[in-house]
Design an enzyme around this catalytic site. Structure first.
Site, PDB file in Angstrom:
ATOM      1  N   GLU A  28      31.168  34.593  44.179  1.00  0.00           N
ATOM      2  CA  GLU A  28      30.797  36.011  44.058  1.00  0.00           C
ATOM      3  C   GLU A  28      29.293  36.219  44.075  1.00  0.00           C
ATOM      4  OE1 GLU A  28      30.374  38.041  40.446  1.00  0.00           O
ATOM      5  OE2 GLU A  28      31.274  36.451  39.234  1.00  0.00           O
ATOM      6  N   LYS A  89      26.218  47.193  42.246  1.00  0.00           N
ATOM      7  CA  LYS A  89      27.288  46.307  41.759  1.00  0.00           C
ATOM      8  C   LYS A  89      28.605  46.987  42.122  1.00  0.00           C
ATOM      9  CE  LYS A  89      29.464  45.119  37.337  1.00  0.00           C
ATOM     10  NZ  LYS A  89      29.369  45.319  35.879  1.00  0.00           N
ATOM     11  N   VAL A 109      34.012  40.072  40.513  1.00  0.00           N
ATOM     12  CA  VAL A 109      35.216  39.246  40.682  1.00  0.00           C
ATOM     13  C   VAL A 109      36.277  40.050  41.445  1.00  0.00           C
ATOM     14  CG1 VAL A 109      37.146  38.180  39.431  1.00  0.00           C
ATOM     15  CG2 VAL A 109      34.785  37.738  38.710  1.00  0.00           C
ATOM     16  N   ASP A 141      37.297  50.630  27.881  1.00  0.00           N
ATOM     17  CA  ASP A 141      36.603  49.807  28.875  1.00  0.00           C
ATOM     18  C   ASP A 141      37.372  48.507  29.125  1.00  0.00           C
ATOM     19  OD1 ASP A 141      34.876  48.444  30.517  1.00  0.00           O
ATOM     20  OD2 ASP A 141      33.081  48.860  29.321  1.00  0.00           O
ATOM     21  N   SER A 143      37.804  45.831  32.304  1.00  0.00           N
ATOM     22  CA  SER A 143      37.265  45.499  33.630  1.00  0.00           C
ATOM     23  C   SER A 143      38.319  45.618  34.721  1.00  0.00           C
ATOM     24  CB  SER A 143      36.722  44.074  33.620  1.00  0.00           C
ATOM     25  OG  SER A 143      36.319  43.709  34.930  1.00  0.00           O
ATOM     26  N   ALA A 144      37.895  46.139  35.862  1.00  0.00           N
ATOM     27  CA  ALA A 144      38.786  46.218  37.032  1.00  0.00           C
ATOM     28  C   ALA A 144      39.182  44.824  37.525  1.00  0.00           C
ATOM     29  CB  ALA A 144      38.101  47.006  38.147  1.00  0.00           C
ATOM     30  N   LYS A 162      33.708  35.567  28.477  1.00  0.00           N
ATOM     31  CA  LYS A 162      32.728  35.527  27.391  1.00  0.00           C
ATOM     32  C   LYS A 162      33.252  36.284  26.191  1.00  0.00           C
ATOM     33  CE  LYS A 162      28.136  35.308  29.364  1.00  0.00           C
ATOM     34  NZ  LYS A 162      28.410  35.424  30.803  1.00  0.00           N
TER      35      LYS A 162
HETATM   36  N1  PSU Z   1      30.930  37.655  33.249  1.00  0.00           N
HETATM   37  C1  PSU Z   1      29.954  36.720  33.272  1.00  0.00           C
HETATM   38  N2  PSU Z   1      29.005  36.760  34.253  1.00  0.00           N
HETATM   39  C2  PSU Z   1      29.028  37.719  35.228  1.00  0.00           C
HETATM   40  C3  PSU Z   1      30.081  38.689  35.206  1.00  0.00           C
HETATM   41  C4  PSU Z   1      31.008  38.616  34.211  1.00  0.00           C
HETATM   42  O1  PSU Z   1      29.934  35.874  32.409  1.00  0.00           O
HETATM   43  O2  PSU Z   1      28.142  37.739  36.100  1.00  0.00           O
HETATM   44  C5  PSU Z   1      30.162  39.730  36.289  1.00  0.00           C
HETATM   45  C6  PSU Z   1      31.268  39.378  37.293  1.00  0.00           C
HETATM   46  O3  PSU Z   1      30.856  39.768  38.584  1.00  0.00           O
HETATM   47  C7  PSU Z   1      32.413  40.268  36.832  1.00  0.00           C
HETATM   48  C8  PSU Z   1      31.678  41.484  36.381  1.00  0.00           C
HETATM   49  O4  PSU Z   1      33.355  40.569  37.852  1.00  0.00           O
HETATM   50  O5  PSU Z   1      30.531  40.987  35.725  1.00  0.00           O
HETATM   51  C9  PSU Z   1      32.509  42.349  35.471  1.00  0.00           C
HETATM   52  O6  PSU Z   1      31.870  43.555  35.263  1.00  0.00           O
HETATM   53  P1  PSU Z   1      32.622  44.725  34.473  1.00  0.00           P
HETATM   54  O7  PSU Z   1      32.753  44.231  33.070  1.00  0.00           O
HETATM   55  O8  PSU Z   1      31.697  45.917  34.601  1.00  0.00           O
HETATM   56  O9  PSU Z   1      33.944  44.931  35.147  1.00  0.00           O
HETATM   57 MN    MN Z   2      33.796  48.280  32.426  1.00  0.00          MN
END
Ligand code: PSU
Ligand code: MN
Length: 320
Positions: A28, A89, A109, A141, A143-144, A162
């Site tokens: 990614e 992003k 992702v 919240d 994640s997608a 994490k």
């Molecule tokens: N977790 C990590 N490092 C990252 C990401 C997540 O430890 O770089 C990035 C990945 O690209 C993941 C995105 O798909 O953050 C998720 O963002 P969000 O929580 O806004 O969906």
């Molecule tokens: Mn989010």
């Protein structure tokens, strides 16, 4: 054989490898643009590609360049993504906008899975996936990335998620959505910086070949969704769980105080944790991404040996 159509362009080396049924690993680009500071981000991106090659697979780093998925970035394109702080992003909801406006965007992702599936790549290595955020009761919240795992047939190798996230709720969500979560040589779901989270995976796999066998059965039977292969950080690079938990709690509190919301939360927390640990978390992050790249390459190689693996349902079959 590179392929080009309206919304996707596959680089020549990657295109040849896919056409030959050789092992390919998707990587990614949000981790490059928004997950790590320059120049560690570009150094890591290059090193991760080298790890994939050393383990016998072809790396395909994915982004949206000028309004089109680019599957297999050139060295110059990697540089652009690593240096420009304001690159979009892009998650699933952003793709149509990026295509229409010919934008350059880093893929999360979720969107890397989409690009990989369209190109016919089945295995993808990252650091950590997104998940259910702490405080979801208030923010909703989620994640997608989790929804994408439920709908797109790509296997994601990550070091778990994490603990900036709510790990038990993330695992509940994946179970609800029918996403297999496999532990690589472990029953413990890893917590990114550390090998333990206190949560268990449903199934432990013993090797890359074991994982590939499960993936092939999952897809060949028509189940269709993605899978998550959780691969713990190498013990020598792992951080003390209590120490990193304290840092994460502080970073989450700082994000709240600063009023950060939406898609900016994850990049904010990642950067704040690097600051609070004087860069130690970044070293751990780099080590685990490389380890995931190696395991992903081994899984992709094992899958390449699998006779008659069904092609992804959402593959772009005949680009113009
Ligand atoms: N977790 C990590 N490092 C990252 C990401 C997540 O430890 O770089 C990035 C990945 O690209 C993941 C995105 O798909 O953050 C998720 O963002 P969000 O929580 O806004 O969906
Ligand atoms: Mn989010």
């Amino acid at each position: 054989m590179g392929q080009k159509s309206t919304y996707i362009e596959v680089g020549p080396e990657v295109g040849d490898a896919i056409a030959d049924g050789a092992a390919v690993v998707a990587l990614e680009s949000t981790i490059i643009s928004h997950g790590m500071p320059y120049p560690k981000n570009i150094e890591t991106a290059r090193e991760v590609e080298a790890v994939v090659r050393a383990a016998g697979a072809v790396p395909a780093t994915i982004a949206v360049m000028d309004g089109r998925f680019r599957i297999g970035l050139s060295a110059e394109e990697l540089e652009v993504l690593a240096k420009s702080a304001d690159v979009l992003k892009a998650s699933r909801r952003d793709l149509g906008v990026a295509f229409a406006r010919k934008l350059t965007a880093a893929t999360t992702v979720a969107t890397t899975m989409i690009g990989a599936a369209w190109a016919g790549i089945r295995v993808f290595a990252t650091g950590g996936t997104g998940g259910v955020h702490r405080g979801v009761e208030q923010t909703m919240d989620v994640s997608a990335d989790l929804q994408e795992l439920a709908r797109t047939g790509v296997a994601v190798v990550s070091a778990g998620v994490k603990s900036i996230l709510d790990i038990p709720r993330t695992l509940e969500y994946l179970e609800t959505m029918g996403v297999p979560v496999l532990g690589f040589e472990t029953r413990e779901f890893p917590a990114f910086f550390s090998r333990e989270s206190g949560s268990q995976v449903a199934h432990r796999v013993e090797s890359a070949a074991d994982a590939a066998g499960i993936m092939a059965a999952h897809w060949n039977s028509g189940l269709g969704s993605g899978l998550l292969l959780a691969n713990p950080i190498p013990a020598e690079s792992a951080m003390d769980p209590d120490y990193i938990e304290g840092v994460i709690a502080r970073a989450v509190a700082d994000a709240e105080a600063a009023g950060v919301v939406g898609k900016d939360i994850t990049p904010y927390l990642l950067a704040r944790i690097v600051e609070l640990t004087d860069g130690k978390s970044l070293e751990a992050n780099i080590a685990l991404v490389k380890n995931n790249a190696r395991v992903a390459a081994e899984v992709a190689s094992a899958l390449a040996e699998t006779p008659r693996l069904r092609s992804p349902a959402n593959r772009v079959r005949s680009p113009e």
